[in-house]
Design a protein around this motif. Structure first.
Motif, mmCIF file in Angstrom:
data_model
loop_
_atom_site.group_PDB
_atom_site.id
_atom_site.type_symbol
_atom_site.label_atom_id
_atom_site.label_comp_id
_atom_site.label_asym_id
_atom_site.label_seq_id
_atom_site.Cartn_x
_atom_site.Cartn_y
_atom_site.Cartn_z
ATOM 1 N N VAL A 20 0.841 -1.195 0.000
ATOM 2 C CA VAL A 20 0.000 0.000 0.000
ATOM 3 C C VAL A 20 0.880 1.251 0.000
ATOM 4 N N PHE A 21 1.938 1.261 0.806
ATOM 5 C CA PHE A 21 2.852 2.396 0.857
ATOM 6 C C PHE A 21 3.472 2.636 -0.521
ATOM 7 N N ARG A 22 3.925 1.569 -1.170
ATOM 8 C CA ARG A 22 4.536 1.707 -2.500
ATOM 9 C C ARG A 22 3.518 2.189 -3.538
ATOM 10 N N CYS A 23 2.284 1.709 -3.417
ATOM 11 C CA CYS A 23 1.226 2.164 -4.334
ATOM 12 C C CYS A 23 1.028 3.667 -4.201
ATOM 13 N N LEU A 24 0.940 4.145 -2.971
ATOM 14 C CA LEU A 24 0.747 5.585 -2.743
ATOM 15 C C LEU A 24 1.974 6.380 -3.165
ATOM 16 N N GLN A 25 3.162 5.846 -2.934
ATOM 17 C CA GLN A 25 4.377 6.532 -3.374
ATOM 18 C C GLN A 25 4.437 6.635 -4.895
ATOM 19 N N ALA A 26 3.933 5.621 -5.589
ATOM 20 C CA ALA A 26 3.939 5.639 -7.054
ATOM 21 C C ALA A 26 3.111 6.796 -7.596
ATOM 22 N N TRP A 27 2.146 7.239 -6.812
ATOM 23 C CA TRP A 27 1.334 8.397 -7.189
ATOM 24 C C TRP A 27 2.049 9.696 -6.819
ATOM 25 N N GLN A 28 3.243 9.618 -6.264
ATOM 26 C CA GLN A 28 4.062 10.756 -5.860
ATOM 27 C C GLN A 28 3.306 11.681 -4.911
ATOM 28 N N LEU A 29 2.749 11.089 -3.884
ATOM 29 C CA LEU A 29 1.996 11.843 -2.889
ATOM 30 C C LEU A 29 2.900 12.146 -1.706
ATOM 31 N N SER A 30 2.756 13.320 -1.127
ATOM 32 C CA SER A 30 3.545 13.646 0.055
ATOM 33 C C SER A 30 2.988 12.873 1.241
ATOM 34 N N CYS A 31 3.897 12.405 2.118
ATOM 35 C CA CYS A 31 3.420 11.531 3.184
ATOM 36 C C CYS A 31 4.161 11.746 4.494
ATOM 37 N N GLN A 32 3.543 11.235 5.534
ATOM 38 C CA GLN A 32 4.110 11.175 6.876
ATOM 39 C C GLN A 32 3.658 9.831 7.443
ATOM 40 N N TYR A 33 4.534 8.845 7.389
ATOM 41 C CA TYR A 33 4.221 7.475 7.833
ATOM 42 C C TYR A 33 3.023 6.927 7.065
ATOM 43 N N SER A 34 1.894 6.709 7.696
ATOM 44 C CA SER A 34 0.750 6.121 6.992
ATOM 45 C C SER A 34 -0.325 7.162 6.685
ATOM 46 N N LEU A 35 0.080 8.408 6.525
ATOM 47 C CA LEU A 35 -0.839 9.503 6.213
ATOM 48 C C LEU A 35 -0.312 10.236 4.978
ATOM 49 N N PHE A 36 -1.131 10.284 3.942
ATOM 50 C CA PHE A 36 -0.721 10.884 2.678
ATOM 51 C C PHE A 36 -1.615 12.054 2.320
ATOM 52 N N GLU A 37 -1.002 13.134 1.854
ATOM 53 C CA GLU A 37 -1.751 14.276 1.327
ATOM 54 C C GLU A 37 -1.750 14.162 -0.185
ATOM 55 N N CYS A 38 -2.921 14.278 -0.798
ATOM 56 C CA CYS A 38 -3.075 14.041 -2.224
ATOM 57 C C CYS A 38 -3.695 15.244 -2.921
ATOM 58 N N GLN A 39 -3.257 15.498 -4.126
ATOM 59 C CA GLN A 39 -3.898 16.448 -5.027
ATOM 60 C C GLN A 39 -4.384 15.616 -6.204
ATOM 61 N N LEU A 40 -5.679 15.263 -6.183
ATOM 62 C CA LEU A 40 -6.216 14.328 -7.166
ATOM 63 C C LEU A 40 -7.479 14.868 -7.816
ATOM 64 N N SER A 41 -7.640 14.514 -9.069
ATOM 65 C CA SER A 41 -8.926 14.765 -9.732
ATOM 66 C C SER A 41 -9.884 13.657 -9.308
ATOM 67 N N GLN A 42 -11.147 13.809 -9.651
ATOM 68 C CA GLN A 42 -12.138 12.788 -9.314
ATOM 69 C C GLN A 42 -11.768 11.445 -9.951
ATOM 70 N N LEU A 48 -7.111 5.448 -7.788
ATOM 71 C CA LEU A 48 -6.301 5.175 -6.599
ATOM 72 C C LEU A 48 -7.063 4.294 -5.612
ATOM 73 N N LEU A 49 -8.327 4.594 -5.367
ATOM 74 C CA LEU A 49 -9.120 3.777 -4.443
ATOM 75 C C LEU A 49 -9.271 2.341 -4.942
ATOM 76 N N LEU A 50 -9.448 2.149 -6.241
ATOM 77 C CA LEU A 50 -9.517 0.793 -6.793
ATOM 78 C C LEU A 50 -8.207 0.036 -6.546
ATOM 79 N N GLN A 51 -7.089 0.708 -6.756
ATOM 80 C CA GLN A 51 -5.789 0.070 -6.530
ATOM 81 C C GLN A 51 -5.602 -0.292 -5.066
ATOM 82 N N LEU A 52 -5.943 0.633 -4.166
ATOM 83 C CA LEU A 52 -5.758 0.392 -2.742
ATOM 84 C C LEU A 52 -6.679 -0.719 -2.232
#
Length: 93
Positions: A20-42, A48-52
């Motif tokens: 899950v961490f690698r999946c979120l990193q692949a989206w190049q999202l800024s993170c702090q441990y298991s909390l990610f801030e995202c700038q995403l379109s709908q 992303l939710l389907l992948q997770l």
């Protein structure tokens, strides 16, 4: 148009947690441990939710995806701040 969202997770299995961490990193999202801030379109958020969801076990793991309200500025709270929530906050767009 992109919106700010927060993705957080609590995953029991170390191997799944790394995936899950690698999946979120692949989206190049800024993170702090298991909390990610995202700038995403709908459309991006749906993908992303389907992948997770394909990576987690819904009977054991927890995944939180929250859209931030664009009408209100984000506010950081410190450990010393008193937080008194009566019920969970849900933002639905």
């Amino acid at each position: 148009m992109t919106n700010t969202a927060i993705v957080a997770y609590d995953i029991v299995d170390n191997k799944k947690r790394r995936k899950v961490f690698r999946c979120l990193q692949a989206w190049q999202l800024s993170c702090q441990y298991s909390l990610f801030e995202c700038q995403l379109s709908q459309k991006q958020s749906e993908e992303l939710l389907l992948q997770l969801c394909a990576l987690i076990d819904i009977s054991q793991d927890k995944l939180l995806f929250v859209w931030l309200d664009q009408q209100r500025p984000a506010k950081a709270l410190t450990k010393r701040a008193l937080i008194n929530f009566k019920k969970p906050a849900n933002y639905i767009k």
